[in-house]
Structures are given as C-alpha cells and as structure tokens.
Enzyme design. Structure first.
Site, PDB file in Angstrom:
ATOM      1  N   SER A 139       0.846  -1.197   0.000  1.00 55.44           N
ATOM      2  CA  SER A 139       0.000   0.000   0.000  1.00 55.44           C
ATOM      3  C   SER A 139       0.878   1.243   0.000  1.00 55.44           C
ATOM      4  O   SER A 139       1.945   1.260   0.628  1.00 55.44           O
ATOM      5  CB  SER A 139      -0.896   0.034   1.240  1.00 55.44           C
ATOM      6  OG  SER A 139      -1.567   1.275   1.308  1.00 55.44           O
ATOM      7  N   TYR A 153      -2.186  -0.888  10.111  1.00 55.99           N
ATOM      8  CA  TYR A 153      -2.295  -1.412   8.738  1.00 55.99           C
ATOM      9  C   TYR A 153      -1.104  -0.918   7.901  1.00 55.99           C
ATOM     10  O   TYR A 153      -0.475  -1.705   7.178  1.00 55.99           O
ATOM     11  CB  TYR A 153      -3.628  -0.957   8.145  1.00 55.99           C
ATOM     12  CG  TYR A 153      -3.783  -1.139   6.652  1.00 55.99           C
ATOM     13  CD1 TYR A 153      -4.173  -2.366   6.113  1.00 55.99           C
ATOM     14  CD2 TYR A 153      -3.550  -0.080   5.775  1.00 55.99           C
ATOM     15  CE1 TYR A 153      -4.325  -2.523   4.737  1.00 55.99           C
ATOM     16  CE2 TYR A 153      -3.699  -0.225   4.404  1.00 55.99           C
ATOM     17  CZ  TYR A 153      -4.088  -1.442   3.887  1.00 55.99           C
ATOM     18  OH  TYR A 153      -4.230  -1.597   2.516  1.00 55.99           O
TER      19      TYR A 153
HETATM   20  P1  NAP Z   1     -11.703  -5.517  -1.218  1.00 55.69           P
HETATM   21  O1  NAP Z   1     -12.458  -4.925  -2.350  1.00 55.69           O
HETATM   22  O2  NAP Z   1     -12.219  -5.361   0.169  1.00 55.69           O
HETATM   23  O3  NAP Z   1     -11.481  -7.086  -1.529  1.00 55.69           O
HETATM   24  C1  NAP Z   1     -10.803  -7.861  -0.607  1.00 55.69           C
HETATM   25  C2  NAP Z   1     -10.638  -9.259  -1.130  1.00 55.69           C
HETATM   26  O4  NAP Z   1      -9.807  -9.969  -0.201  1.00 55.69           O
HETATM   27  C3  NAP Z   1     -11.932 -10.035  -1.226  1.00 55.69           C
HETATM   28  O5  NAP Z   1     -11.813 -10.956  -2.301  1.00 55.69           O
HETATM   29  C4  NAP Z   1     -11.983 -10.800   0.111  1.00 55.69           C
HETATM   30  O6  NAP Z   1     -12.726 -12.022   0.035  1.00 55.69           O
HETATM   31  C5  NAP Z   1     -10.506 -11.089   0.288  1.00 55.69           C
HETATM   32  N1  NAP Z   1     -10.074 -11.320   1.656  1.00 55.69           N
HETATM   33  C6  NAP Z   1     -10.139 -10.487   2.728  1.00 55.69           C
HETATM   34  N2  NAP Z   1      -9.624 -11.074   3.813  1.00 55.69           N
HETATM   35  C7  NAP Z   1      -9.211 -12.299   3.423  1.00 55.69           C
HETATM   36  C8  NAP Z   1      -8.603 -13.396   4.073  1.00 55.69           C
HETATM   37  N3  NAP Z   1      -8.312 -13.382   5.388  1.00 55.69           N
HETATM   38  N4  NAP Z   1      -8.330 -14.503   3.337  1.00 55.69           N
HETATM   39  C9  NAP Z   1      -8.620 -14.554   2.017  1.00 55.69           C
HETATM   40  N5  NAP Z   1      -9.195 -13.562   1.354  1.00 55.69           N
HETATM   41  C10 NAP Z   1      -9.501 -12.444   2.045  1.00 55.69           C
HETATM   42  O7  NAP Z   1     -10.209  -4.937  -1.148  1.00 55.69           O
HETATM   43  P2  NAP Z   1      -9.257  -4.301  -2.281  1.00 55.69           P
HETATM   44  O8  NAP Z   1      -9.379  -2.839  -2.212  1.00 55.69           O
HETATM   45  O9  NAP Z   1      -9.452  -4.985  -3.567  1.00 55.69           O
HETATM   46  O10 NAP Z   1      -7.845  -4.652  -1.646  1.00 55.69           O
HETATM   47  C11 NAP Z   1      -7.002  -5.639  -2.185  1.00 55.69           C
HETATM   48  C12 NAP Z   1      -5.606  -5.409  -1.640  1.00 55.69           C
HETATM   49  O11 NAP Z   1      -5.157  -4.098  -1.985  1.00 55.69           O
HETATM   50  C13 NAP Z   1      -5.517  -5.496  -0.118  1.00 55.69           C
HETATM   51  O12 NAP Z   1      -4.301  -6.128   0.235  1.00 55.69           O
HETATM   52  C14 NAP Z   1      -5.475  -4.035   0.317  1.00 55.69           C
HETATM   53  O13 NAP Z   1      -4.812  -3.873   1.549  1.00 55.69           O
HETATM   54  C15 NAP Z   1      -4.701  -3.436  -0.826  1.00 55.69           C
HETATM   55  N6  NAP Z   1      -4.892  -1.996  -0.997  1.00 55.69           N
HETATM   56  C16 NAP Z   1      -6.113  -1.475  -1.273  1.00 55.69           C
HETATM   57  C17 NAP Z   1      -6.245  -0.100  -1.432  1.00 55.69           C
HETATM   58  C18 NAP Z   1      -7.550   0.558  -1.753  1.00 55.69           C
HETATM   59  O14 NAP Z   1      -7.631   1.799  -1.684  1.00 55.69           O
HETATM   60  N7  NAP Z   1      -8.592  -0.189  -2.100  1.00 55.69           N
HETATM   61  C19 NAP Z   1      -5.111   0.726  -1.309  1.00 55.69           C
HETATM   62  C20 NAP Z   1      -3.880   0.154  -1.035  1.00 55.69           C
HETATM   63  C21 NAP Z   1      -3.768  -1.209  -0.880  1.00 55.69           C
HETATM   64  P3  NAP Z   1     -14.293 -12.089   0.539  1.00 55.69           P
HETATM   65  O15 NAP Z   1     -15.067 -11.212  -0.385  1.00 55.69           O
HETATM   66  O16 NAP Z   1     -14.656 -13.532   0.437  1.00 55.69           O
HETATM   67  O17 NAP Z   1     -14.278 -11.558   1.949  1.00 55.69           O
END
Ligand code: NAP
Length: 241
Positions: A139, A153
């Site tokens: 991130s 985080y």
């Molecule tokens: P998201 O839309 O909330 O999707 C999260 C995904 O991770 C879902 O498929 C969820 O599955 C899965 N997940 C959560 N906890 C899990 C666990 N313990 N084991 C297996 N799967 C799990 O999040 P996103 O924004 O796409 O984020 C993806 C990555 O990018 C994360 O690592 C996040 O920290 C990083 N990130 C995001 C942002 C942002 O602004 N969105 C910025 C920087 C970094 P279910 O649906 O089955 O729960």
C-alpha cells in the site's frame, strides 16, 4: 508449452478480481482464493472460464495455514504454479490507535502480514523446481504511516515491503522473483466509507482515486517475461501520493 498458472488471493472482488481478469486476458490459468463470499467468487470464476482458460474459485482464508495448503493443493491439480498474487487484505480497525482494540488490530496484522508470509512459504515450495514470480499487494500507506486512519495497517504493509526485499534475495537462486505493487487510494469495497476515495481526491496529485484495472496492469507486468530482471522492487501506483 503450458499456460502460466497463478494464484490470486482475495481474487473475488476489487483489485484481486481486476488482477484475475487481466491475467486471464494475458493467457494465465487462475486460481481465485477468497475468504467468505462464495457466490461472488464463483461468478467471477465462471465469467473468466468462458474465455477458454482454466479458472477456479477456492475458499481459502489466508490466516488459516491449512486453508493455504489446500489452496496450493487445488492449484497443483491444474498444473505447476508459476505465480502468486498476495492480494488478500483488509482493515477492520479504523481511526486512532488509542481507540481500537488489540484483538481487531491483531486480526488485521494476521491477514495483512502473517497471511502474506504464509502464502509466500507455500509458493516457494510450489515454485522451487521451476521458478516463478510472487507479487505482494502492499500500500502507498506504508511509508506515509496513515495517522488517524490505521497506523497498524500501514505498519503491516511496510513489513510487506521489507519482506519483499528480503525474500527476493533469499529465493533469487531458485529463479523465483518477489516484487510488490503499492496502490494508492483505489475505488473498491475496501473502504468502510464508500465515499472516502472521492473525498480524498483533492489530496491526490493526479486529482482522483485510482481504479482496480490501474493496479492490475502493474501486477501483469511484474508477472510477465518483460519483468524477468525485476526482483525485490516495490512499484508505487498511487497517482503521485
Ligand atoms: P476488497 O475490495 O475489500 O477485496 C478484498 C478481497 O480480499 C476479497 O476478495 C476478500 O474475500 C478477500 N479477503 C479479505 N480477507 C481475506 C482473508 N483473510 N483470506 C482470504 N481472502 C480475504 O479490497 P481491495 O481494495 O481490492 O484490496 C485488495 C488489496 O489491496 C488489499 O491487500 C489491500 O490492503 C490493498 N490496498 C487497497 C487499497 C484501496 O484503496 N482499495 C489501497 C492500497 C492497498 P471475501 O469477499 O470472500 O471476503
């Protein structure tokens, strides 16, 4: 030659789903891991299988070591694993550190750090013979620290950057590359306040939050032969943040 086979943890929604789509378009077979939402994960897998590639969805909470072992076992039934995208992540504790309970903070560290280490461990075992490529989703918060939002985080993601560097050196002789992508604020369901990305737009040099496809492109490159000399690097895709 057989298709590359990549596991995407948390591949059912948001950035992980966009990465899965992009990898299928690039010619990968994909194993989508997810935690709880089977219907969404299966729908993505079915949609992507229609493109002629093998795409399966496997329930695998990355904080559960046995589930990770089973995830890699399911992938091995398709072929030799060549890629891992360590994308699963969440932030349940929000706000000032002093106002959050340690149980929730520990759960966040479990998925954002220990889960990544666990998946790396089993990826190395799966790739030891033929090499491969790991991409950790970090991130942009890591070097910024996220005061008032989620310092724990940001700290976990900083640890992901560090393990990316260390592990890349540890497994380079096995021809396993380890890199990370550090997204900025991306429009997904990750944000408890769904309007947060748009509210933050004025603080982002490019003037807008990103979309998942803009992260998928960087992951695609790091997994590709074009990145064969890149390892131990963190690619920041954050609109200038
Ligand atoms: P998201 O839309 O909330 O999707 C999260 C995904 O991770 C879902 O498929 C969820 O599955 C899965 N997940 C959560 N906890 C899990 C666990 N313990 N084991 C297996 N799967 C799990 O999040 P996103 O924004 O796409 O984020 C993806 C990555 O990018 C994360 O690592 C996040 O920290 C990083 N990130 C995001 C942002 C942002 O602004 N969105 C910025 C920087 C970094 P279910 O649906 O089955 O729960």
């Amino acid at each position: 030659m057989s298709a590359p086979l990549t596991i995407v943890t948390g591949g059912s929604r948001g950035i992980g789903a966009a990465v899965s789509r992009r990898l299928v378009a690039d010619g990968h077979d994909v194993v989508i891991g997810y935690r709880s939402d089977s219907a969404t994960a299966r729908a993505v897998a079915n949609e992507l299988s229609a493109d002629g590639r093998t795409v399966i969805a496997i329930r695998a909470d990355t904080t559960d070591e046995q589930a990770v072992i089973d995830l890699f076992g399911a992938a091995a039934e398709i072929g030799t694993v060549t890629g891992l995208v360590n994308n699963a992540g969440s932030a349940r504790a929000i706000g000032m550190l002093a106002n959050n309970d340690i149980e929730t903070i520990r759960a966040d560290l479990d998925v954002n750090l220990v889960g990544v280490l666990t998946c790396c461990k089993y990826a190395i075992a799966a790739m030891a013979e033929w090499g491969g490529s790991i991409v950790n989703i970090s991130s942009a918060a890591a070097p910024l620290g996220s005061p008032g939002t989620y310092v724990h985080y940001a700290a976990a993601k900083a640890a992901v950057d560090t393990l990316t560097v260390g592990l890349s050196k540890e497994v380079a002789s096995l021809n396993i590359r380890v890199n990370a992508v550090a997204p900025g604020i991306i429009e997904t369901d990750f944000h408890r306040d769904r309007r947060r990305p748009q509210k933050m737009a004025s603080s982002i040099p490019l003037g807008r939050p990103g979309v998942p496809d803009e992260i998928a492109g960087a992951v695609s490159w790091l997994l590709s032969a074009d990145a064969r000399y890149a390892t131990g690097t963190v690619v920041r895709v954050a609109g200038g943040m």
